[in-house]
Motif scaffolding. Structure first.
Motif, PDB file in Angstrom:
ATOM      1  N   PRO A 128       0.856  -1.210  -0.065  1.00  0.00           N
ATOM      2  CA  PRO A 128       0.195  -0.092  -0.148  1.00  0.00           C
ATOM      3  C   PRO A 128       0.843   1.367   0.217  1.00  0.00           C
ATOM      4  O   PRO A 128       0.519   2.219  -0.793  1.00  0.00           O
ATOM      5  CB  PRO A 128      -0.732  -0.066   1.273  1.00  0.00           C
ATOM      6  N   LEU A 129       2.126   1.064   0.807  1.00  0.00           N
ATOM      7  CA  LEU A 129       2.993   2.403   0.661  1.00  0.00           C
ATOM      8  C   LEU A 129       3.471   2.788  -0.871  1.00  0.00           C
ATOM      9  O   LEU A 129       3.648   3.872  -1.175  1.00  0.00           O
ATOM     10  CB  LEU A 129       4.064   2.232   1.703  1.00  0.00           C
ATOM     11  N   GLN A 130       3.723   1.622  -1.391  1.00  0.00           N
ATOM     12  CA  GLN A 130       4.320   1.627  -2.761  1.00  0.00           C
ATOM     13  C   GLN A 130       3.133   2.432  -3.560  1.00  0.00           C
ATOM     14  O   GLN A 130       3.378   3.087  -4.610  1.00  0.00           O
ATOM     15  CB  GLN A 130       4.655   0.458  -3.312  1.00  0.00           C
ATOM     16  N   LYS A 131       2.030   1.798  -3.603  1.00  0.00           N
ATOM     17  CA  LYS A 131       0.889   2.551  -4.443  1.00  0.00           C
ATOM     18  C   LYS A 131       0.641   3.889  -3.925  1.00  0.00           C
ATOM     19  O   LYS A 131       0.471   4.734  -5.053  1.00  0.00           O
ATOM     20  CB  LYS A 131      -0.657   1.659  -4.128  1.00  0.00           C
ATOM     21  N   TYR A 132       0.828   4.249  -2.846  1.00  0.00           N
ATOM     22  CA  TYR A 132       0.468   5.707  -2.313  1.00  0.00           C
ATOM     23  C   TYR A 132       1.544   6.572  -2.973  1.00  0.00           C
ATOM     24  O   TYR A 132       1.138   7.576  -3.362  1.00  0.00           O
ATOM     25  CB  TYR A 132       0.471   5.848  -0.795  1.00  0.00           C
ATOM     26  N   ALA A 133       2.772   5.940  -2.758  1.00  0.00           N
ATOM     27  CA  ALA A 133       3.910   6.819  -3.392  1.00  0.00           C
ATOM     28  C   ALA A 133       3.954   7.154  -4.759  1.00  0.00           C
ATOM     29  O   ALA A 133       4.182   8.067  -5.315  1.00  0.00           O
ATOM     30  CB  ALA A 133       5.251   6.419  -2.949  1.00  0.00           C
ATOM     31  N   ALA A 134       3.165   5.922  -5.585  1.00  0.00           N
ATOM     32  CA  ALA A 134       3.440   6.071  -6.798  1.00  0.00           C
ATOM     33  C   ALA A 134       2.126   7.011  -7.478  1.00  0.00           C
ATOM     34  O   ALA A 134       2.398   7.901  -8.414  1.00  0.00           O
ATOM     35  CB  ALA A 134       2.932   4.639  -7.731  1.00  0.00           C
ATOM     36  N   GLN A 135       1.157   7.083  -6.915  1.00  0.00           N
ATOM     37  CA  GLN A 135       0.130   7.984  -6.993  1.00  0.00           C
ATOM     38  C   GLN A 135       0.307   9.589  -6.714  1.00  0.00           C
ATOM     39  O   GLN A 135       0.104  10.335  -7.258  1.00  0.00           O
ATOM     40  CB  GLN A 135      -1.542   7.528  -6.165  1.00  0.00           C
ATOM     41  N   PHE A 136       0.977   9.592  -5.721  1.00  0.00           N
ATOM     42  CA  PHE A 136       1.670  11.139  -4.957  1.00  0.00           C
ATOM     43  C   PHE A 136       2.669  11.404  -6.511  1.00  0.00           C
ATOM     44  O   PHE A 136       2.452  12.696  -6.700  1.00  0.00           O
ATOM     45  CB  PHE A 136       2.272  10.855  -3.720  1.00  0.00           C
ATOM     46  N   GLY A 137       3.428  10.533  -6.570  1.00  0.00           N
ATOM     47  CA  GLY A 137       4.328  11.206  -7.805  1.00  0.00           C
ATOM     48  C   GLY A 137       3.582  11.318  -8.852  1.00  0.00           C
ATOM     49  O   GLY A 137       4.108  12.371  -9.529  1.00  0.00           O
ATOM     50  N   TYR A 138       2.542  10.654  -9.437  1.00  0.00           N
ATOM     51  CA  TYR A 138       1.828  10.790 -10.569  1.00  0.00           C
ATOM     52  C   TYR A 138       1.240  12.109 -10.489  1.00  0.00           C
ATOM     53  O   TYR A 138       1.073  12.983 -11.487  1.00  0.00           O
ATOM     54  CB  TYR A 138       0.984   9.686 -10.888  1.00  0.00           C
ATOM     55  N   GLU A 139       0.545  12.444  -9.344  1.00  0.00           N
ATOM     56  CA  GLU A 139      -0.377  13.746  -9.462  1.00  0.00           C
ATOM     57  C   GLU A 139       0.803  14.972  -9.253  1.00  0.00           C
ATOM     58  O   GLU A 139       0.193  15.870  -9.500  1.00  0.00           O
ATOM     59  CB  GLU A 139      -1.173  13.584  -8.195  1.00  0.00           C
ATOM     60  N   HIS A 140       1.987  14.729  -8.590  1.00  0.00           N
ATOM     61  CA  HIS A 140       2.886  16.022  -8.392  1.00  0.00           C
ATOM     62  C   HIS A 140       3.976  16.047  -9.224  1.00  0.00           C
ATOM     63  O   HIS A 140       4.862  17.211  -9.168  1.00  0.00           O
ATOM     64  CB  HIS A 140       3.008  15.823  -6.889  1.00  0.00           C
ATOM     65  N   LYS A 141       4.241  15.337 -10.573  1.00  0.00           N
ATOM     66  CA  LYS A 141       5.488  15.289 -11.207  1.00  0.00           C
ATOM     67  C   LYS A 141       5.527  16.597 -11.913  1.00  0.00           C
ATOM     68  O   LYS A 141       6.602  16.945 -12.159  1.00  0.00           O
ATOM     69  CB  LYS A 141       5.680  14.160 -12.090  1.00  0.00           C
ATOM     70  N   ASN A 142       4.444  17.144 -12.448  1.00  0.00           N
ATOM     71  CA  ASN A 142       4.659  18.540 -13.072  1.00  0.00           C
ATOM     72  C   ASN A 142       4.157  19.661 -12.195  1.00  0.00           C
ATOM     73  O   ASN A 142       3.875  20.527 -13.059  1.00  0.00           O
ATOM     74  CB  ASN A 142       3.653  18.207 -14.292  1.00  0.00           C
ATOM     75  N   MET A 143       3.986  19.503 -11.042  1.00  0.00           N
ATOM     76  CA  MET A 143       3.571  20.470 -10.225  1.00  0.00           C
ATOM     77  C   MET A 143       4.468  21.876 -10.500  1.00  0.00           C
ATOM     78  O   MET A 143       4.195  22.892 -10.150  1.00  0.00           O
ATOM     79  CB  MET A 143       3.604  20.204  -8.767  1.00  0.00           C
ATOM     80  N   ASN A 144       5.977  21.627 -10.434  1.00  0.00           N
ATOM     81  CA  ASN A 144       6.621  22.954 -10.815  1.00  0.00           C
ATOM     82  C   ASN A 144       6.330  23.672 -11.917  1.00  0.00           C
ATOM     83  O   ASN A 144       6.442  24.900 -12.141  1.00  0.00           O
ATOM     84  CB  ASN A 144       8.360  22.512 -10.717  1.00  0.00           C
ATOM     85  N   ASN A 145       6.271  22.880 -12.929  1.00  0.00           N
ATOM     86  CA  ASN A 145       5.740  23.465 -14.406  1.00  0.00           C
ATOM     87  C   ASN A 145       4.448  24.439 -14.096  1.00  0.00           C
ATOM     88  O   ASN A 145       4.522  25.500 -14.725  1.00  0.00           O
ATOM     89  CB  ASN A 145       5.453  22.471 -15.450  1.00  0.00           C
ATOM     90  N   HIS A 146       3.420  23.910 -13.221  1.00  0.00           N
ATOM     91  CA  HIS A 146       2.186  24.727 -13.082  1.00  0.00           C
ATOM     92  C   HIS A 146       2.827  26.038 -12.297  1.00  0.00           C
ATOM     93  O   HIS A 146       2.294  27.023 -12.496  1.00  0.00           O
ATOM     94  CB  HIS A 146       1.470  23.977 -12.415  1.00  0.00           C
ATOM     95  N   PHE A 147       3.581  25.992 -11.235  1.00  0.00           N
ATOM     96  CA  PHE A 147       3.691  27.356 -10.669  1.00  0.00           C
ATOM     97  C   PHE A 147       4.570  27.955 -11.406  1.00  0.00           C
ATOM     98  O   PHE A 147       4.570  29.298 -11.219  1.00  0.00           O
ATOM     99  CB  PHE A 147       4.482  26.703  -9.316  1.00  0.00           C
ATOM    100  N   SER A 148       5.542  27.636 -12.244  1.00  0.00           N
ATOM    101  CA  SER A 148       6.475  28.519 -13.032  1.00  0.00           C
ATOM    102  C   SER A 148       5.417  29.324 -13.983  1.00  0.00           C
ATOM    103  O   SER A 148       5.623  30.491 -14.275  1.00  0.00           O
ATOM    104  CB  SER A 148       7.434  27.792 -13.677  1.00  0.00           C
TER     105      SER A 148
END
Length: 53
Positions: free
Chosen positions: A6-26
């Motif tokens: 479950p921890l790996q699933k959570y980490a994968a989902q978190f990474g998927y949702e936040h991978k382009n977050m810096n591009n949005h803020f820029s």
């Protein structure tokens, strides 16, 4: 077949949702800078008055 924890699933989902977050803020920062320049151009007298105070 290996089971995914479950921890790996959570980490994968978190990474998927936040991978382009810096591009949005820029993009937001770019638009904020453009808006700031536009407002400074429209009201240059107000900025000079604030600097004197």
């Amino acid at each position: 077949m290996k089971r995914t924890s479950p921890l790996q699933k959570y980490a994968a989902q978190f990474g998927y949702e936040h991978k382009n977050m810096n591009n949005h803020f820029s993009g937001v920062k770019k638009h904020a800078d453009e808006l700031s320049k536009l407002l400074d151009g429209m009201f240059p007298k107000d900025k000079k008055d604030k600097e004197k105070s």
